[in-house]
Every structure is written in C-alpha cells, then in structure tokens.
Design a protein around this motif. Structure first.
Motif, short mmCIF file in Angstrom:
data_model
loop_
_atom_site.label_atom_id
_atom_site.label_comp_id
_atom_site.label_asym_id
_atom_site.label_seq_id
_atom_site.Cartn_x
_atom_site.Cartn_y
_atom_site.Cartn_z
N UNK A 1 3.76 -39.54 -19.20
CA UNK A 1 2.54 -39.19 -18.45
C UNK A 1 1.94 -37.88 -18.97
N UNK A 2 2.78 -36.90 -19.24
CA UNK A 2 2.27 -35.62 -19.77
C UNK A 2 1.75 -35.77 -21.19
N UNK A 3 2.41 -36.59 -21.99
CA UNK A 3 1.95 -36.83 -23.35
C UNK A 3 0.59 -37.54 -23.33
N UNK A 4 0.43 -38.52 -22.47
CA UNK A 4 -0.85 -39.23 -22.36
C UNK A 4 -1.96 -38.27 -21.94
N UNK A 5 -1.65 -37.39 -20.99
CA UNK A 5 -2.64 -36.40 -20.54
C UNK A 5 -3.05 -35.49 -21.68
N UNK A 6 -2.07 -35.02 -22.46
CA UNK A 6 -2.38 -34.15 -23.59
C UNK A 6 -3.21 -34.90 -24.64
N UNK A 7 -2.88 -36.15 -24.87
CA UNK A 7 -3.59 -36.97 -25.86
C UNK A 7 -5.08 -37.07 -25.51
N UNK A 8 -5.37 -37.24 -24.22
CA UNK A 8 -6.75 -37.45 -23.77
C UNK A 8 -7.42 -36.18 -23.29
N UNK A 9 -6.75 -35.06 -23.42
CA UNK A 9 -7.22 -33.81 -22.85
C UNK A 9 -8.59 -33.40 -23.41
N UNK A 10 -9.42 -32.91 -22.51
CA UNK A 10 -10.75 -32.43 -22.91
C UNK A 10 -11.06 -31.18 -22.09
N UNK B 1 -11.97 -24.91 -22.68
CA UNK B 1 -11.56 -23.72 -23.42
C UNK B 1 -10.28 -23.99 -24.21
N UNK B 2 -10.10 -23.20 -25.26
CA UNK B 2 -8.87 -23.30 -26.04
C UNK B 2 -7.67 -22.82 -25.22
N UNK B 3 -7.90 -21.86 -24.32
CA UNK B 3 -6.80 -21.39 -23.48
C UNK B 3 -6.27 -22.52 -22.60
N UNK B 4 -7.18 -23.31 -22.02
CA UNK B 4 -6.76 -24.43 -21.19
C UNK B 4 -5.95 -25.44 -21.99
N UNK B 5 -6.41 -25.71 -23.23
CA UNK B 5 -5.67 -26.65 -24.09
C UNK B 5 -4.29 -26.08 -24.44
N UNK B 6 -4.24 -24.81 -24.77
CA UNK B 6 -2.98 -24.20 -25.18
C UNK B 6 -1.97 -24.20 -24.03
N UNK B 7 -2.43 -23.93 -22.82
CA UNK B 7 -1.52 -23.96 -21.67
C UNK B 7 -1.01 -25.37 -21.40
N UNK C 1 9.57 -37.14 -28.73
CA UNK C 1 9.21 -35.93 -29.46
C UNK C 1 8.09 -36.21 -30.45
N UNK C 2 8.17 -37.34 -31.14
CA UNK C 2 7.13 -37.70 -32.12
C UNK C 2 5.80 -37.94 -31.43
N UNK C 3 5.82 -38.59 -30.27
CA UNK C 3 4.59 -38.83 -29.52
C UNK C 3 3.99 -37.51 -29.04
N UNK D 1 0.27 -36.29 -29.95
CA UNK D 1 -0.72 -35.97 -28.92
C UNK D 1 -1.33 -34.59 -29.18
N UNK D 2 -0.50 -33.64 -29.59
CA UNK D 2 -1.02 -32.31 -29.91
C UNK D 2 -1.99 -32.35 -31.07
N UNK D 3 -1.65 -33.12 -32.10
CA UNK D 3 -2.51 -33.21 -33.28
C UNK D 3 -3.81 -33.94 -32.98
N UNK D 4 -3.75 -34.94 -32.10
CA UNK D 4 -4.96 -35.68 -31.74
C UNK D 4 -5.91 -34.83 -30.92
N UNK D 5 -5.35 -34.03 -30.00
CA UNK D 5 -6.20 -33.23 -29.11
C UNK D 5 -6.68 -31.92 -29.73
N UNK D 6 -6.00 -31.46 -30.77
CA UNK D 6 -6.38 -30.18 -31.38
C UNK D 6 -7.82 -30.16 -31.90
N UNK D 7 -8.28 -31.16 -32.65
CA UNK D 7 -9.66 -31.09 -33.17
C UNK D 7 -10.73 -30.97 -32.09
#
Length: 300
Positions: free
Chosen positions: A18-27, A30-36, A66-68, A72-78
């Motif tokens: 659930x947390x990985x899915x949230x990070x994947x779709x995160x929008x 701010x960058x601070x919100x994403x980093x937290x 761990x791989x997911x 998720x981090x790499x997908x949401x970073x851009x």
C-alpha cells in the motif's frame, strides 16, 4: 494458529504494498513532501524487513518488495525533481505534512528499537554453528520480545530457534504443513557447537505433527554439552537420532543428532540456548563473529 500466522503475513506484505503504491502514484506540490513520503516508505520497508518471518513468507518476497520500493521512488522522482522545496502557503504545507511526519516518527522509533534489539551486545560467547547441510535461518533471535519470544526468560533470554529454507526461500510449502518431513530443516544434522562433555542426552520421544506439541517434555529429545563454563542445550531433536552419550567428550562439529519435532515445538526447528554454569543466566551466543537475530542466514 494458521489463521493468525496467515493474517500477520498478509498484513506484513499488503501494508508495504500500500505504501509502495502510494509512492508510485504520488503527486506532491513540493519536493519536501515527496522526500518525506519516500523516507516514510523506506523506513516502513526496513522495519517490516527486519520483523517479518521471511522463512515463512519467502526471502524472494522480501527482495521483490525492496525492488518495488526502489522502482516506485524512481517513477515518482521525475514528477517532483523540479518542484519547489517549500510552498508559499506554509500553513497549508505544514498541515498537509503532519500525518507523514507523525508516521515517519513512529516507524523510525520502532525501527531504532528493533535495530537495537538485534545488535545489542551482552558479552557474547563464540560457538560453532550447530547445524550442517543446508541454508539455515534464525526464526527467533534477538534481545526483545517482538524478535524473540524467549527474551523474557532469564535462562533463555538469548535462546535461538533455527529453521532452514529450500531453493525457493521458504521453510516449507504452506503456512503450517502437518508432516514434519515437509519442512526443510527436518532431519538436518545437529553438531556440537563446542568442545566439552555431554551431561544430558534424551531420545525416544516422538516427532509430532505440527502444530501438536508435548508440553510435558518441553525440550523433547535433546542434548546438553558442558563447555567453557556454560551448559549448551540443543532441543527438539528427531526420535532415534541422538548419538551423544552422557559422560562422553565431544569436539566442536561432532554430529550429535538430527533436527526433529519432539517436545513443546509447534513445527520442526532447532532450539539452542546456553546458560552460565555458575549463575544459571542466559548467555548471548555468536557464530562466525555475528550475533544472530531474526532472519540471519548461515550456509553450511
């Protein structure tokens, strides 16, 4: 019991997903919100990675989570790399980040506590690893109750329960198979972890079908070796496998029996603990210079 194990395993996998899915779709604005949010997910994954019984859930499952998480981090970073660190509306920003900061604090404190429980040193004594012929996993081990159900017993404070996993990374196929032979650990050779004298050796008790247990004979078939001021007990051995003889001296690495499911044991595993011969208090053990805790692996 099977239902409880199943629920905990599902929770320990679905919650990270659930947390990985949230990070994947995160929008986040701010960058601070994403980093937290990234830190929150990473800390949760680390916590579950340490706590969960991966010999049951599968070590490949842990690797997949761990791989997911990395994906998720790499997908949401851009989506967030060019956004401002802070929003002009500081009040709204603070309010939106409070839940993430709160959960990050809770997960972080829990992770610190678990890490301390895994690594705390209490004058550990080096022994030879007591098994051979497989990939072995510490199922119960560590200095706190969430890692080791023995931790509140003075003599068994540092006791270990050890299982084994097959090539697929599971201790058995299924949550709690009823046949002892279905477990990867069953029948593995148990060796003396130190040079000393055999002061107790019990055989003849039956290997039970999980989760049946013999509470009248807690250790089941077992061997106790006196060495270096300690009494080291190896328990739940296979019926008819004990070769150690009371009064005999054994060298470290000498076969003394095989893993079974006798005594107060819900499934096949090797129980080992050591007590100081003078005080009767539990002694912390180390193998290969490592203090074993939950999910530690040893290949022999």
């Amino acid at each position: 019991m099977v239902a409880v194990i199943g629920f905990l395993l599902v929770l320990s996998i679905l919650l990270p997903l659930a947390f990985i899915r949230r990070l994947w779709r995160l929008d986040e604005p701010t960058r601070l919100g994403w980093l937290l949010a990234l830190a929150e997910t990473a800390v949760l994954l680390c916590l579950i990675g340490l706590l969960n019984r991966w010999d049951i859930a599968g070590f490949w499952t842990r690797a997949a989570l761990a791989a997911l998480g990395v994906a998720a981090a790499l997908v949401s970073l851009p989506r967030h790399r060019h956004r401002p660190w802070l929003s002009p509306d500081r009040g709204a920003l603070a309010q939106s980040l409070v839940p993430t900061v709160a959960s990050l604090f809770v997960f972080g404190m829990a992770l610190a506590y678990v890490a301390w429980g895994m690594g705390a040193r209490h004058d550990p004594r080096a022994l030879e690893f007591p098994l051979s012929g497989g990939r072995f996993v510490v199922a119960q081990g560590g200095g706190i109750g969430v890692l080791n159900h023995h931790s509140d017993h003075p003599a068994q404070r540092h006791a270990l329960d050890i299982t084994a996993v097959g090539d697929a990374g599971f201790r058995a196929f299924g949550l709690l198979p009823g046949e002892p032979a279905d477990y990867a650990i069953f029948g593995k050779t148990v060796v003396s972890p130190c040079a000393g004298e055999v002061i107790a050796a019990v055989d003849g008790l039956p290997d039970l079908s999980p989760p049946e247990a013999d509470r009248d004979n807690p250790a089941g078939n077992h061997v106790i070796v006196a060495c270096d001021g300690m009494r080291v007990e190896l328990a739940h051995l296979r019926q008819g496998s004990v070769t150690a003889v009371v009064g005999a001296r054994v060298a470290a690495g000498t076969p003394i029996g095989a893993v079974g499911n006798s005594g107060n044991s819900t499934e096949p595993h090797l129980h080992i603990h050591a007590v100081d011969a003078g005080s009767g208090k539990g002694v912390q053990l180390s193998f290969d210079g490592r203090i074993p805790a939950r999910n530690a692996q040893f290949v022999r």
